[in-house]
Design a protein around this motif. Structure first.
Motif, PDB file in Angstrom:
ATOM      1  N   ARG A  65       3.727 -10.033   5.595  1.00 31.86           N
ATOM      2  CA  ARG A  65       3.354 -10.662   4.316  1.00 31.86           C
ATOM      3  C   ARG A  65       1.857 -10.493   4.054  1.00 31.86           C
ATOM      4  N   TRP A  66       1.046 -10.657   5.075  1.00 29.19           N
ATOM      5  CA  TRP A  66      -0.400 -10.483   4.932  1.00 29.19           C
ATOM      6  C   TRP A  66      -0.741  -9.023   4.615  1.00 29.19           C
ATOM      7  N   ILE A  67      -0.119  -8.096   5.340  1.00 30.07           N
ATOM      8  CA  ILE A  67      -0.414  -6.678   5.134  1.00 30.07           C
ATOM      9  C   ILE A  67      -0.013  -6.252   3.729  1.00 30.07           C
ATOM     10  N   ARG A  68       1.154  -6.679   3.267  1.00 30.20           N
ATOM     11  CA  ARG A  68       1.570  -6.330   1.906  1.00 30.20           C
ATOM     12  C   ARG A  68       0.587  -6.849   0.872  1.00 30.20           C
ATOM     13  N   SER A  69       0.032  -8.040   1.120  1.00 27.47           N
ATOM     14  CA  SER A  69      -0.875  -8.637   0.135  1.00 27.47           C
ATOM     15  C   SER A  69      -2.157  -7.832  -0.033  1.00 27.47           C
ATOM     16  N   LYS A  70      -2.466  -6.955   0.916  1.00 24.93           N
ATOM     17  CA  LYS A  70      -3.696  -6.159   0.857  1.00 24.93           C
ATOM     18  C   LYS A  70      -3.467  -4.738   0.357  1.00 24.93           C
ATOM     19  N   GLN A  71      -2.208  -4.393   0.069  1.00 25.60           N
ATOM     20  CA  GLN A  71      -1.941  -3.055  -0.461  1.00 25.60           C
ATOM     21  C   GLN A  71      -2.418  -2.966  -1.901  1.00 25.60           C
ATOM     22  N   ARG A  72      -2.950  -1.800  -2.274  1.00 18.69           N
ATOM     23  CA  ARG A  72      -3.441  -1.604  -3.640  1.00 18.69           C
ATOM     24  C   ARG A  72      -2.388  -0.895  -4.498  1.00 18.69           C
ATOM     25  N   ASP A  73      -2.649  -0.816  -5.786  1.00 23.14           N
ATOM     26  CA  ASP A  73      -1.678  -0.266  -6.739  1.00 23.14           C
ATOM     27  C   ASP A  73      -1.291   1.178  -6.430  1.00 23.14           C
ATOM     28  N   ASP A  74      -2.234   1.948  -5.853  1.00 21.48           N
ATOM     29  CA  ASP A  74      -1.919   3.351  -5.564  1.00 21.48           C
ATOM     30  C   ASP A  74      -1.124   3.522  -4.281  1.00 21.48           C
ATOM     31  N   HIS A 108       6.971  -0.109  -2.580  1.00 21.21           N
ATOM     32  CA  HIS A 108       5.636  -0.149  -1.980  1.00 21.21           C
ATOM     33  C   HIS A 108       5.541   0.811  -0.801  1.00 21.21           C
ATOM     34  N   MET A 109       6.653   1.056  -0.112  1.00 22.31           N
ATOM     35  CA  MET A 109       6.640   1.985   1.017  1.00 22.31           C
ATOM     36  C   MET A 109       6.609   3.429   0.521  1.00 22.31           C
ATOM     37  N   GLN A 110       7.338   3.707  -0.539  1.00 23.19           N
ATOM     38  CA  GLN A 110       7.328   5.065  -1.086  1.00 23.19           C
ATOM     39  C   GLN A 110       5.948   5.428  -1.618  1.00 23.19           C
ATOM     40  N   ARG A 111       5.284   4.468  -2.272  1.00 21.46           N
ATOM     41  CA  ARG A 111       3.936   4.744  -2.778  1.00 21.46           C
ATOM     42  C   ARG A 111       2.969   5.013  -1.623  1.00 21.46           C
ATOM     43  N   ALA A 112       3.104   4.243  -0.535  1.00 12.99           N
ATOM     44  CA  ALA A 112       2.229   4.452   0.619  1.00 12.99           C
ATOM     45  C   ALA A 112       2.493   5.799   1.278  1.00 12.99           C
ATOM     46  N   ALA A 113       3.760   6.135   1.449  1.00 15.81           N
ATOM     47  CA  ALA A 113       4.103   7.409   2.094  1.00 15.81           C
ATOM     48  C   ALA A 113       3.609   8.590   1.271  1.00 15.81           C
ATOM     49  N   ALA A 114       3.741   8.498  -0.040  1.00 11.93           N
ATOM     50  CA  ALA A 114       3.280   9.594  -0.896  1.00 11.93           C
ATOM     51  C   ALA A 114       1.771   9.767  -0.767  1.00 11.93           C
ATOM     52  N   LEU A 115       1.052   8.668  -0.728  1.00 12.45           N
ATOM     53  CA  LEU A 115      -0.405   8.768  -0.595  1.00 12.45           C
ATOM     54  C   LEU A 115      -0.791   9.388   0.746  1.00 12.45           C
TER      55      LEU A 115
END
Length: 618
Positions: A65-74, A108-115
């Motif tokens: 929950r903490w880690i997700r809260s720090k993810q950015r839009d990209d 949110h995982m797909q956006r992170a993996a793509a980046l």
């Protein structure tokens, strides 16, 4: 205890700040603000617990929950608030969320993996990240740089002995010597194909030294296939003994996360059960560094109670509290009790120097901190307590001066350029050379002790003056960045009687040039990599206060000071504090940064207190 409210807006802001700070003091006398870093610390806590077989669903869910809260839009994660996307941080955050059960096809995982793929894939992540992947059987140990435990057997003064590294790197490297030799792993229940982008990029040597160290790494990989058994066994025993001997009373290693977690991995890899006293103490200690609230579960990379308390005492005295105020007396007594009385690793370079000084954390006898010691000397002298501890601290500081006249944080003459050449060392600073900010604090402390004419102080002054940048600022090693360095250097120069020196004038001119339109000061952490960011960034309470400490010391009472004071007054919260999501503390320039949650309160109190004490506009 209620503080008397004065009439003017500046005094009222100061009063609110003091009341807020007093309310945060622990009954034992200390202060400790949260030390916030980036989510790799939280991710690695899950990696450690998975490897040890002790990760439970509740911990994983709260951390996720903490880690997700720090993810950015990209889709990325950064190493500091508002900073650019960081590949390694994003890889580790993604892996932690996979461990916590987040599905690969979640948005949110797909956006992170793509980046990650766009940034070069997991293959381009830092060495540290790939070591964690190897521990989870997601990377081959053969494909990370070798750290042979035989390094433990080198003489202390050998060019690449463990004592050529800064204390934080030294402690981590010894643990990793064990780990890379034994190659432990507990497989994660998934793969990471979605993060791969192709072959790992080849290291391109910059010069002959780089080529030599790449050849050395290749040779060590060949040796690792068939090490000399007796030599390897002897080296592992030496590393194990070194690790166990340096565990602190609170269960940590050095009071910081990297050597702590890897030392636990190393001890387990050596075959010690979870019930081993060092592992039990280490895990129990990590629990005391863990914060869990509505935002989630997170782990402090370090804790700063001694540092925070020394700065808080100075701030309260700057605000006009008496040394006999109960809060000041309790804090001073607690600080005196933190004195280090044993010899640590610093004695390798200073074998005849008597122990003294103070640590940064609750418990870190192996590595007292020169910077902390300087501030505590000032705080205790002003509070009228701890004469004997002050004297020993001053003697220890004087003895820890490096050859060039400056002071570093933990060691003396720890300046070799060779350790940073190792392929492993891509994670930040690995040595502890002198810096302008630490030297300034020591010089200020010596001046307060009436020792400004000592030869050591004279050499320190020459070093500090020589470190001034062409634009008039000073580099900040342990705070962001030139605002921090300048905010330390100018008060030090004033303390030795040079408030009218041309270097001080140049510094004030620089501050005037970088002041924000709103009257505050701010400097983005990208200034460590790009000089165009020097003195540029959103205004923050702590950085505005550092600028005010410099203008006060320089006796500048014009519009620069007035506008900065007004900014602090107008942005103060009703509870007496200030908002500051930006990170203004530095661990490793260019790599690891810190948001000290008390900086936003302590430094403004000091700045406003000094301003009002000397007749500033209310």
């Amino acid at each position: 205890m209620t503080v008397t409210v004065a009439a003017g807006p500046t005094e009222r802001a100061l009063t609110r700040g003091v009341e807020r700070l007093l309310a945060l003091q622990h009954a034992d006398g200390w202060w400790k603000g949260e030390l916030e870093t980036n989510v790799t610390i939280d991710a690695e806590d899950l990696f450690l617990r998975h490897y040890l077989g002790i990760l439970d669903e509740r911990q994983a869910a709260a951390t996720a929950r903490w880690i997700r809260s720090k993810q950015r839009d990209d889709g990325s994660w950064a190493t500091f608030h508002g900073g650019p996307a960081d590949l390694s941080t994003t890889v580790e955050a993604y892996l932690a969320l996979r461990l916590a059960g987040d599905p690969v096809d979640a948005d949110h995982m797909q956006r992170a993996a793509a980046l990650v793929r766009e940034a070069g894939g997991v293959e381009s992540a830092r060495v540290f990240t790939r070591m964690w992947l190897a521990l989870l059987d997601l990377w081959a140990w053969e494909d990370v740089p070798v750290l042979p435990p035989e390094q433990m057997l080198l003489p202390d003064r050998a060019p690449l002995s463990i004592y050529a590294f800064g204390c934080w790197a030294r402690q981590t490297i010894v643990a990793l010597q064990v780990v890379t030799a034994l190659r432990p792993a507990r497989a994660a229940p998934f793969g990471l194909d979605e993060l791969r982008a192709g072959p790992a990029p080849a290291l391109v040597p910059r010069d002959a030294w780089d080529r030599a160290f790449l050849l050395l790494d290749r040779g060590l990989h060949r040796y690792e296939r068939r090490p000399v058994r007796r030599l390897r066994a002897r080296a592992l025993r030496a590393a194990e003994r070194w690790i166990v001997d340096r565990q602190e009373a609170d269960g940590s290693w050095g009071g910081i996360q990297p050597p702590w977690v890897w030392s636990l991995v190393a001890l387990r890899a050596l075959g010690h059960p979870l019930e081993h006293p060092a592992i039990v103490a280490g895990l129990r200690g990590l629990d005391t560094f863990t914060i869990e609230d509505d935002l989630g579960r997170r782990v402090e990379a370090c804790q700063s109670p001694v540092w925070d308390t020394a700065l808080a005492v100075i701030a309260l005295l700057d605000a006009g509290l008496s040394p006999r105020h109960p809060a000041v007396e309790r804090a001073a007594r607690w600080l005196v009790g933190r004195e280090v009385h044993v010899r640590g690793d610093w004695a390798v370079r200073r074998p005849t120097l008597a122990p003294g000084g103070f640590p940064f954390e609750f418990a870190n006898d192996n590595y007292p901190d020169i910077d902390d010691t300087a501030e505590i000397v000032i705080a205790l002298r002003r509070a009228g307590q701890g004469d004997a501890a002050i004297d020993r601290g001053v003697a220890w500081m004087l003895g820890m001066q490096s050859k060039g006249g400056g002071w570093a944080a933990f060691d003396a003459d720890n300046t070799s350029g060779l350790p940073a050449r190792l392929p492993f060392c891509d994670f930040g600073e690995v040595t502890d050379p002198p810096s302008a900010d630490v030297t300034a604090h020591v010089l200020e402390a010596l001046a307060h002790e009436g020792l400004a004419e000592r030869p050591e102080a004279k050499r320190g002054l020459a070093y500090l003056l020589g470190e001034q940048e062409r634009d008039g600022s000073w580099f900040g090693r342990w705070g962001a960045n030139h605002l921090y360095g300048t905010g330390a250097a100018v008060p030090a120069l004033a303390a030795v009687g040079l408030s009218g020196h041309e270097s001080v004038g140049r510094a004030i001119d620089w501050l005037a040039a970088v002041q924000n339109e709103d009257g505050g000061f701010g400097e983005d952490l990208r200034s460590y990599d790009d000089a165009a960011w020097r003195g540029r960034g959103a205004s923050t309470a702590s950085q505005t206060a550092w600028a005010l400490l410099a203008t006060h010391a320089a006796r500048e009472r014009g519009p620069v000071t007035g506008r900065a004071v007004r900014w602090l007054v107008e942005t103060q919260r009703p509870d007496g504090g200030w908002d500051e999501p930006w990170y203004t503390g530095t661990g490793f320039p260019g790599a690891f940064y810190i948001n000290y949650h008390l900086y936003r309160l302590i430094f403004p109190i000091s700045a406003l207190g000094r301003h009002t004490r000397d007749g500033g506009t209310p």
